[in-house]
Design a protein around this motif. Structure first.
Motif, mmCIF file in Angstrom:
data_model
loop_
_atom_site.group_PDB
_atom_site.id
_atom_site.type_symbol
_atom_site.label_atom_id
_atom_site.label_comp_id
_atom_site.label_asym_id
_atom_site.label_seq_id
_atom_site.Cartn_x
_atom_site.Cartn_y
_atom_site.Cartn_z
ATOM 1 N N THR A 37 -5.885 -5.178 -7.350
ATOM 2 C CA THR A 37 -5.888 -4.289 -6.190
ATOM 3 C C THR A 37 -7.197 -4.323 -5.413
ATOM 4 O OG1 THR A 37 -6.670 -2.391 -7.477
ATOM 5 C CG2 THR A 37 -4.295 -2.753 -7.400
ATOM 6 N N ASP A 50 -3.877 2.943 -3.911
ATOM 7 C CA ASP A 50 -5.260 2.521 -4.093
ATOM 8 C C ASP A 50 -5.486 1.053 -3.745
ATOM 9 O OD1 ASP A 50 -5.857 5.065 -4.986
ATOM 10 O OD2 ASP A 50 -5.504 4.559 -7.101
ATOM 11 N N LEU A 51 -4.475 0.370 -3.260
ATOM 12 C CA LEU A 51 -4.608 -1.047 -2.934
ATOM 13 C C LEU A 51 -5.530 -1.234 -1.741
ATOM 14 C CD1 LEU A 51 -3.496 -3.887 -3.741
ATOM 15 C CD2 LEU A 51 -1.801 -3.583 -1.934
ATOM 16 N N GLN A 57 0.813 -1.217 0.000
ATOM 17 C CA GLN A 57 0.000 0.000 0.000
ATOM 18 C C GLN A 57 0.848 1.269 0.000
ATOM 19 O OE1 GLN A 57 -2.472 -0.852 3.416
ATOM 20 N NE2 GLN A 57 -4.222 -1.417 2.122
ATOM 21 N N VAL A 107 1.416 1.197 -3.843
ATOM 22 C CA VAL A 107 0.157 1.296 -4.580
ATOM 23 C C VAL A 107 -0.893 1.865 -3.622
ATOM 24 C CG1 VAL A 107 -1.517 0.058 -6.014
ATOM 25 C CG2 VAL A 107 0.852 -0.758 -5.884
#
Length: 306
Positions: free
Chosen positions: A248, A152-153, A147, A150
């Motif tokens: 995701t 938006d995970l 996270q 990424v």
């Protein structure tokens, strides 16, 4: 005196023959038990799946895009579960296959005996870690780490469990592939070196093709293990069946759904309960198909390199 001396070995040989007869039948019964168990599993899956398909059309089951069998308005399209299983398995294969093959090449062709005695047992220790530990490792360590890269995970996702599953099956790929490579005759390597090939060329163009059948078997076994894994995805992937290839977001796999229904809340004999047998039959056919592909690849390889 002589008659007694001759008679004793004859009686001993007869006793040995009786003992071997018992051993032979014992081994036959063990083999028969294995075959009967397999036939019994297939029969149960087939009977329950047939009962399920009497109420749900086969095309709706295979190609439906909504899977809500436990809802008030049930839908029985299994594609979301298939997509979730395939997504996690592909991520695991992307991690395990290249890393496992490269580590096998190193252990077989580059590492000396001392390094091999240390590295190979350490790799194989990973195979002994309980899968529930891997599940919490994916949820509490790998996902928060991802996270940061990424944003938006989601907290439950396919990416973290897929990576951890790849780490889990890495020893399977590495160990079996390394054993297959070490089984390649030494004369093939020496012939390659005599023709002026480097160690890398020999490894990639002689040893790997020579061990192709064993490497393929390792890959297929690892894929089957990834498809059948349940605890990692049950803990860290979420239980939201959705038809997506986005790693995701939360997903649900076939094994996760089987675990969910098998907890005991769904009454036996109902249509909802029979869904686990239909999904189980789909899993069985998937792994059986992988084994057929493996056999076909080995046969084709033998024809090309015979």
């Amino acid at each position: 005196m002589t008659a007694g001396f001759v008679q004793a070995p004859a009686e001993r040989r007869q006793a040995l023959r009786r003992f071997e007869f018992v051993i032979e039948w014992g081994l036959f019964l063990c083999a028969l038990l294995s075959v009967a168990t397999t036939i019994g599993i297939i029969a149960i899956l087939a009977v329950e799946t047939a009962a399920f398909l009497r109420d749900v059309p086969l095309l709706d089951f295979l190609f439906g895009t909504e899977w809500t069998p436990l809802f008030a308005t049930p839908q029985f399209g299994v594609l979301p579960l298939v997509a979730g299983t395939a997504l996690v398995s592909l991520i695991a294969m992307a991690v395990a296959l290249p890393m496992g093959l490269l580590s096998a090449i190193y252990l077989s062709e580059y590492g000396d005996q001392r390094v091999r005695r240390i590295v190979k047992p350490v790799l194989e220790v990973l195979a002994g870690v309980p899968t529930v530990v891997y599940g919490y490792f994916a949820l509490l360590f790998v996902t928060p780490l991802l996270q940061q890269v990424v944003p938006d995970l989601a907290g439950f996702n396919a990416l973290g469990p897929g990576i951890v599953m790849g780490i889990m099956i890495l020893p399977l790929v590495s160990s079996l592939s390394e054993d297959a490579m070490r089984g390649v005759p030494r004369g093939l390597r020496e012939g390659s070196y005599a023709l002026g090939a480097t160690k890398m060329q020999t490894s990639l163009r002689v040893v790997v093709p020579g061990a192709f059948s064993g490497i393929t078997a390792a890959f297929i076994l690892a894929v089957s293990r990834a498809i059948g894994e349940r605890m990692i995805v049950a803990i860290a992937a979420g239980q939201q069946p959705r038809l997506t290839w986005d790693p995701t977001v939360p997903i649900e796999t076939m094994t996760t759904y089987i675990v969910q229904v098998s907890l005991g809340d769904t009454p036996q004999g109902t249509l909802e309960y029979r869904t686990i047998f239909a999904v189980g039959m789909l899993l069985f056919l998937s792994t059986f198909g992988l084994n057929l592909i493996s056999a076909w690849l080995r046969a084709r390889y033998r024809e090309e390199y015979a």
